[in-house]
Write a protein that holds these residues in place. Structure first.
Motif, PDB file in Angstrom:
ATOM      1  N   ALA A 168      -4.579  24.993  24.109  1.00  0.00           N
ATOM      2  CA  ALA A 168      -4.045  23.759  24.558  1.00  0.00           C
ATOM      3  C   ALA A 168      -4.189  23.283  25.923  1.00  0.00           C
ATOM      4  N   ASP A 169      -3.991  24.181  27.032  1.00  0.00           N
ATOM      5  CA  ASP A 169      -4.052  24.161  28.341  1.00  0.00           C
ATOM      6  C   ASP A 169      -5.421  23.890  28.643  1.00  0.00           C
ATOM      7  N   GLU A 170      -6.250  24.770  27.992  1.00  0.00           N
ATOM      8  CA  GLU A 170      -7.793  24.573  28.518  1.00  0.00           C
ATOM      9  C   GLU A 170      -8.326  23.233  28.008  1.00  0.00           C
ATOM     10  N   LEU A 171      -7.916  22.818  26.957  1.00  0.00           N
ATOM     11  CA  LEU A 171      -8.485  21.705  26.326  1.00  0.00           C
ATOM     12  C   LEU A 171      -8.054  20.421  26.759  1.00  0.00           C
ATOM     13  N   THR A 179      -2.230  17.746  21.045  1.00  0.00           N
ATOM     14  CA  THR A 179      -0.481  17.753  20.389  1.00  0.00           C
ATOM     15  C   THR A 179      -0.742  19.121  19.759  1.00  0.00           C
ATOM     16  N   VAL A 180       0.634  19.953  20.169  1.00  0.00           N
ATOM     17  CA  VAL A 180       0.610  21.264  19.487  1.00  0.00           C
ATOM     18  C   VAL A 180       2.162  20.964  18.668  1.00  0.00           C
ATOM     19  N   TYR A 181       1.796  21.644  17.211  1.00  0.00           N
ATOM     20  CA  TYR A 181       2.553  21.529  16.311  1.00  0.00           C
ATOM     21  C   TYR A 181       3.465  22.984  16.105  1.00  0.00           C
ATOM     22  N   GLU A 182       4.683  23.040  16.169  1.00  0.00           N
ATOM     23  CA  GLU A 182       5.514  24.247  16.042  1.00  0.00           C
ATOM     24  C   GLU A 182       6.530  24.126  15.249  1.00  0.00           C
ATOM     25  N   ARG A 183       6.725  24.849  13.885  1.00  0.00           N
ATOM     26  CA  ARG A 183       7.518  24.724  12.780  1.00  0.00           C
ATOM     27  C   ARG A 183       9.286  25.118  13.379  1.00  0.00           C
ATOM     28  N   ASP A 184       9.152  25.980  14.473  1.00  0.00           N
ATOM     29  CA  ASP A 184      10.478  26.214  15.128  1.00  0.00           C
ATOM     30  C   ASP A 184      10.785  25.120  15.903  1.00  0.00           C
ATOM     31  N   ASP A 185      12.118  25.359  16.465  1.00  0.00           N
ATOM     32  CA  ASP A 185      12.545  24.337  17.391  1.00  0.00           C
ATOM     33  C   ASP A 185      12.348  24.313  18.775  1.00  0.00           C
ATOM     34  N   GLN A 213       3.801  19.884  29.599  1.00  0.00           N
ATOM     35  CA  GLN A 213       4.138  18.564  28.885  1.00  0.00           C
ATOM     36  C   GLN A 213       3.733  17.541  30.119  1.00  0.00           C
ATOM     37  N   GLN A 214       4.370  17.973  31.413  1.00  0.00           N
ATOM     38  CA  GLN A 214       4.037  17.111  32.496  1.00  0.00           C
ATOM     39  C   GLN A 214       2.325  16.765  32.618  1.00  0.00           C
ATOM     40  N   GLU A 215       1.653  17.754  32.427  1.00  0.00           N
ATOM     41  CA  GLU A 215       0.177  17.686  32.460  1.00  0.00           C
ATOM     42  C   GLU A 215      -0.603  16.963  31.361  1.00  0.00           C
ATOM     43  N   GLY A 216       0.454  16.542  30.119  1.00  0.00           N
ATOM     44  CA  GLY A 216      -0.045  15.659  29.292  1.00  0.00           C
ATOM     45  C   GLY A 216      -0.128  16.076  27.912  1.00  0.00           C
ATOM     46  N   ILE A 217       0.437  17.419  27.593  1.00  0.00           N
ATOM     47  CA  ILE A 217       0.310  17.933  26.354  1.00  0.00           C
ATOM     48  C   ILE A 217       1.530  17.627  25.352  1.00  0.00           C
TER      49      ILE A 217
END
Length: 493
Positions: A168-171, A179-185, A213-217
């Motif tokens: 995610a960071d590299e892309l 967008t990162v999807y995580e099944r946990d909280d 998140q601040q970088e846009g992810i």
């Protein structure tokens, strides 16, 4: 690199740690940083070796040798020695997206391949790495890097462990919308709930997530792809998908009586405790608590050690850890000659703590579990074992031979099973239609592409259970492959 004669003048200094009896009273990190002056001295021990094997990053007989992400270790050691901390941070970030993770939980194969380590204690690489990044955050040098442009391409990453986060960071830095999807909280994968807080404070993870998140992810939590959103729905929204869910299917214990109440998979135990601690400081009562109980951990690895450390903090009555292999040697053997990882006996944090409180090393070696006995209500009462001897057969292979007369019944209330992972949970890859080989998602290390167009995989989901540093490496390389794919797609349009 470092002081030319430093390796002859200075001794290795261990990271400062709280005393075992003091640290088992809490779940906070127990390791503390050396002073800047002490770390400069440790950096001075880095040799001006012609070929720095510490960052070669290969596997020898299945074991990591050198840093898999090819950290340019001698360079930042030299910069630390010269007091150029910010430059050291820049050099560290060139190859490692998350040195605050690896500096805490990586087993440091770099140190095993250190040239100085042939006949002296190796350079304290891991301690220096952690100190560089921690100082970087403290001094405000780690700031959001906002991409200068956006490509218009979108990427979904399933799983927020180290492989998914690195990709995610590299892309994102390439300008793609991620967008990162995580099944946990919370984000982090096993870093968040699978590794105890005393080894990795969760604020360390969340600090990095805030930066990403601040970088846009974008991060979307409590969402399981394949359940809350189908693979088809996901693929319709994104130009490329990365499956980085890890190898989370735990290997179960399959012996007589293993269905008894009190037999618990190690990661389930660790997750319940860490999640309860992080979310409520144990006030929610959701942590599996072994206070006053007899605990046996089956499995001699790091996860088993984490179970031992967690149980002793919960004030268990007793705790032992079973391993099937013999006790490791105190020095390198012919099978583990440099630059391979030395695989020597160590007295890690969990074992120091049990020894300090209960007066013994909790580890038992060359032991085979035979059956579990439960009472009429199904609660486990005893674990029956027999000791073994490891022998070399005439065919050149090693075998384990049981030793008659060494049978023993161990009283037990909880058994934590820490014997590794079988591979990926199959429901998600099957829904995507990606090919599985040996319980891993099939993809070459060259381009990380699955048999489904636009779907990639990296980390433990591809290679099987492995180290955090390998996951970061795969996430970075998968991102490069996905970037090339997206650029090719854009050129066609």
């Amino acid at each position: 690199m470092g002081k030319p004669t430093g390796f002859m003048e200075f001794k290795r200094q261990k990271t400062t740690e709280q005393k075992p009896l003091a640290r088992i009273d809490h779940f906070g990190e127990y390791a503390e940083r050396l002073t800047d002056e002490q770390l400069q001295t440790q950096g001075a021990r880095c040799m001006d070796c012609g070929t720095p094997f510490c960052h070669m990053g290969i596997e020898i007989r299945g074991s990591a040798a050198g840093c898999p992400i090819n950290n340019v270790i001698p360079e930042w050691n030299d910069l630390v020695y010269n007091g150029k901390w910010q430059e050291a941070l820049d050099r560290l970030h060139l190859t490692n997206n998350f040195p605050e993770f690896t500096g805490r939980v990586c087993p440091a194969p770099c140190e095993g391949s250190c040239v100085l380590g042939i006949n002296e204690p190796s350079v304290a690489i891991k301690s220096i790495e952690r100190s560089i990044i921690d100082k970087g955050f403290e001094e405000g040098w780690v700031v959001p890097r906002i991409p200068r442009r956006r490509t218009g391409k979108t990427v979904a990453i399933i799983g927020s462990g180290p492989a998914g986060l690195a990709a995610a960071d590299e892309l994102n830095q390439q300008g793609h919308s991620v967008t990162v999807y995580e099944r946990d909280d919370r984000a982090g994968g096993l870093l968040m709930y699978g590794i105890p807080n005393m080894k990795l404070e969760k604020e360390v993870i969340e600090r990095r997530i805030r930066l990403l998140q601040q970088e846009g992810i974008d991060f979307i939590y409590n969402t399981e792809i394949g359940v809350d959103m189908t693979s088809d729905e996901l693929r319709a929204q994104y130009d490329a998908v990365l499956i980085a869910t890890g190898a989370q299917k735990q290997r179960a214990l399959r012996i007589e009586g293993s269905e008894g109440k009190g037999v618990v998979l190690a990661m389930d135990y660790l997750t319940s405790v860490t999640k309860s601690y992080v979310q409520s400081n144990f006030e929610d009562g959701n942590a599996l608590n072994v206070e006053g109980k007899n605990v046996i951990v089956i499995g001699g690895g790091d996860t088993g050690a984490d179970c031992v450390a967690t149980a002793i903090r919960q004030n268990c009555k007793s705790v032992v850890q079973f391993g099937k292999h013999p006790k490791l040697p105190n020095a390198r053997t012919e099978e583990t000659m440099w630059p391979k990882n030395p695989d020597t006996f160590t007295f890690d944090y969990a074992y120091e703590e049990v020894d300090a409180k209960l007066g013994r090393d909790p580890r038992e070696y060359c032991i085979h579990t035979e059956k579990i006995v439960s009472d009429a209500d199904g609660n486990i009462q005893a674990l029956h074992t027999i000791y073994m001897e490891k022998i070399l057969g005439e065919d050149g292979f090693h075998y384990f031979k049981e030793l008659p007369g060494t049978e023993k019944a161990w009283p037990v209330d909880y058994i934590f099973v820490a014997i590794g992972f079988e591979g990926v949970e199959k429901a998600l890859p099957e829904q995507f239609g990606v090919e599985l080989i040996n319980n891993r998602i099939a993809a070459t290390i060259k381009n990380y592409a699955t048999n489904v167009q636009g779907v990639f995989t990296a980390g433990d989901a591809r290679r099987g259970q492995s180290l955090v540093v390998w996951a970061i490496k795969e996430g970075r390389e998968a991102a490069a492959a996905m970037h090339a794919f997206l650029e090719q797609e854009a050129a066609v349009v």
